[in-house]
Design a protein around this motif. Structure first.
Motif, PDB file in Angstrom:
ATOM      1  N   HIS A 191      11.723  56.175   2.797  1.00 33.58           N
ATOM      2  CA  HIS A 191      12.817  57.092   2.466  1.00 33.58           C
ATOM      3  C   HIS A 191      12.334  58.093   1.431  1.00 33.58           C
ATOM      4  N   ARG A 193      12.349  58.207  -1.635  1.00 38.08           N
ATOM      5  CA  ARG A 193      11.696  57.703  -2.840  1.00 38.08           C
ATOM      6  C   ARG A 193      10.370  56.994  -2.544  1.00 38.08           C
ATOM      7  N   THR A 194       9.995  56.945  -1.272  1.00 38.39           N
ATOM      8  CA  THR A 194       8.732  56.295  -0.910  1.00 38.39           C
ATOM      9  C   THR A 194       7.550  57.114  -1.416  1.00 38.39           C
ATOM     10  N   ARG A 195       6.623  56.418  -2.078  1.00 39.31           N
ATOM     11  CA  ARG A 195       5.394  57.075  -2.521  1.00 39.31           C
ATOM     12  C   ARG A 195       4.386  57.016  -1.389  1.00 39.31           C
TER      13      ARG A 195
ATOM     14  N   ALA B 159      12.382  51.023  -7.824  1.00 45.85           N
ATOM     15  CA  ALA B 159      12.353  52.382  -7.257  1.00 45.85           C
ATOM     16  C   ALA B 159      10.923  52.844  -7.017  1.00 45.85           C
ATOM     17  N   GLY B 160      10.676  53.252  -5.777  1.00 51.91           N
ATOM     18  CA  GLY B 160       9.380  53.795  -5.415  1.00 51.91           C
ATOM     19  C   GLY B 160       8.298  52.752  -5.190  1.00 51.91           C
ATOM     20  N   LYS B 161       8.589  51.491  -5.487  1.00 46.74           N
ATOM     21  CA  LYS B 161       7.580  50.443  -5.319  1.00 46.74           C
ATOM     22  C   LYS B 161       7.594  49.906  -3.885  1.00 46.74           C
ATOM     23  N   LEU B 181      16.119  47.752  -1.143  1.00 45.64           N
ATOM     24  CA  LEU B 181      16.180  49.089  -0.544  1.00 45.64           C
ATOM     25  C   LEU B 181      17.233  49.949  -1.229  1.00 45.64           C
ATOM     26  N   ASP B 184      15.971  51.612  -4.085  1.00 45.02           N
ATOM     27  CA  ASP B 184      14.937  52.609  -3.810  1.00 45.02           C
ATOM     28  C   ASP B 184      13.527  52.061  -3.682  1.00 45.02           C
ATOM     29  N   ALA B 185      13.380  50.763  -3.435  1.00 39.04           N
ATOM     30  CA  ALA B 185      12.058  50.266  -3.050  1.00 39.04           C
ATOM     31  C   ALA B 185      11.764  50.665  -1.602  1.00 39.04           C
ATOM     32  N   THR B 186      10.477  50.751  -1.270  1.00 35.89           N
ATOM     33  CA  THR B 186      10.036  50.836   0.125  1.00 35.89           C
ATOM     34  C   THR B 186       9.854  49.397   0.580  1.00 35.89           C
TER      35      THR B 186
END
Lengths: 283, 283
Positions: A191, A193-195, B159-161, B181, B184-186
């Motif tokens: 999504h 926020r995905t790095r 978030a972002g992890k 999710l 905001d985690a992947t």
């Protein structure tokens, strides 16, 4: 490198609608009652008016009656909930579609939850999301359901494959991931926020792009031989996938238009007839 | 290499239960009514009897009344549904816990769905799963909720992890993935059909092991510096993670016992008091 084979949603949807129309006719002959989809529209947003009209036309061609309920833009949550509860209780209505998004002054979730799960042929209720997630019988969200039908039609078995879903909306990203998980894929949700989205997508044997950002996924993000499902809709008939570069990497790919799009309404019609069959005691 | 810091679920759960007890006392003083959890047990499975008794004891210490409903093993789905609907309608009951698994002759899902969402303090209904999944207000499944509290207490922001959940049960794996999710985690779901589980787990900044296979996840599967949450329960107090090797790789890790376990019941108690506060018009 050879180009990907196209996944023809238009042809598959046509076959599904033809089968659905036969079932609708058989049901009408057997019970004296045609399947009926109630469409509910709040306000007069031109795009929404067009969508609803298209769905009504497609219903008619498939032997499904539609009953349209047009509500003024100023309709309150309470009034909309009342309308949807009445339709849920009405034995002449077998499926209910609330055209959304509704106006921002309306609690859309409260409205969705006023739809009886057995008439939720658009797959928007909590109950439908949960049955999709748990692999239980129930109605599916139409676009996710259409995507699964496309995969099946092209003999793509998700079991054991890495599937990456880009997007996490309540009616598209989240449910399609859950349907893939129920079919034994190893599922990753990406999504905004995905790095390092590219790296995550490159892990995928099956990519579902469902985020609404034009050409976000490019060929260089695609693992050679992957299956690429473009469920993105952006202005100008542009998908979330950069088709020209992705087609060089993928084994199978959906075009835009003519891929996922036609499957959505085919799923809606099919689920409406199924709902009617069940409510009329035939299925 | 330095060893991981331990995530002390026992101490955190104690603090949460102390806060919960204060809230329960305040609510009782203010309204004259103590929070009440109804526990429902079908049959006399010794482990289930023990679990329910432990929950009742913990309730009592936290100032929560419990009302126990013991039903014979031969109880039908219909009878159990009737009991749960009656408790859902009873204004003296604020939270409902159905000890599960119930007998195989019972439709457990039908039973869960007979619990009113506003009393679903164990987070087992479709509605609770959906609100967790959509980031909406509602009760969470207790173990997933406890895991999120542990992460927060140790300042792990998802978030972002990359988060990898191993396991996909309806009350643990699936909801904890959805909660991650929503933060905001992947999120990747792995399970018994995942190919090359080690590689998938090595992608994770946060690993949640929730599959019930002793020591399935080993140190070599852990990315150095990852956060490792072991939510597995296996005979002999053995987790799903091989602690001795994982502790050498992780930055933070939950012990078994004393990690996730105590958080589950703390979440149950906290949600029961929250339910009572809302139903008594205080929250």
């Amino acid at each position: 490198m050879s180009q990907a084979r196209l996944m023809d949603g238009t042809a598959l949807a046509r076959r599904i609608v033809e089968d659905t129309a036969k079932r609708a006719t058989a049901l009408t002959e057997r019970t004296g009652t045609a399947p009926c989809l109630a469409t509910v529209l709040v306000g007069e947003d031109p795009a929404s008016v067009t969508y609803v009209r298209m769905k009504q036309n497609r219903c008619r061609k498939a032997g499904i009656t539609s009953r349209h309920v047009a509500l003024p833009a100023a309709t309150t949550t309470e009034e909309l909930v009342g309308t949807l509860r009445a339709l849920s209780a009405d034995p002449e209505v077998h499926g209910i579609l609330l055209q959304h998004p509704v106006g921002e002054h309306i609690d859309e979730r409260a409205a969705f939850e006023a739809i009886a799960p057995e008439k939720d042929v658009d797959g928007v209720t909590f109950a439908s999301f949960a049955t999709m997630s748990f692999g239980l019988p129930g109605f599916v969200s139409c676009t996710p359901g259409g995507i699964m039908r496309l995969l099946d039609a092209y003999d793509v078995d998700p079991a054991g494959k890495r599937a990456v879903v880009v997007g996490r909306s309540a009616i598209l990203g989240k449910p399609v991931g859950m349907l893939l998980l129920a079919r034994d894929a190893t599922v990753t949700y990406c999504h905004s926020r995905t790095r390092d989205l590219s790296s995550a997508v490159r892990e995928a044997d099956i990519v579902v792009a469902a985020v609404g950002r034009p050409r976000l996924i490019r060929g260089q993000d695609i693992k050679p031989g992957a299956v690429v499902i473009d469920a993105g809709y952006n202005a100008g008939n542009i998908g979330d996938v950069d088709f020209d570069s992705a087609v060089e990497q993928a084994a199978l790919i959906t075009p835009v238009p003519g891929g996922v799009g036609p499957m959505t309404i085919a799923t809606l019609l099919e689920q409406t007839v199924h709902a009617a069959e069940r409510q009329l005691g035939v299925a």
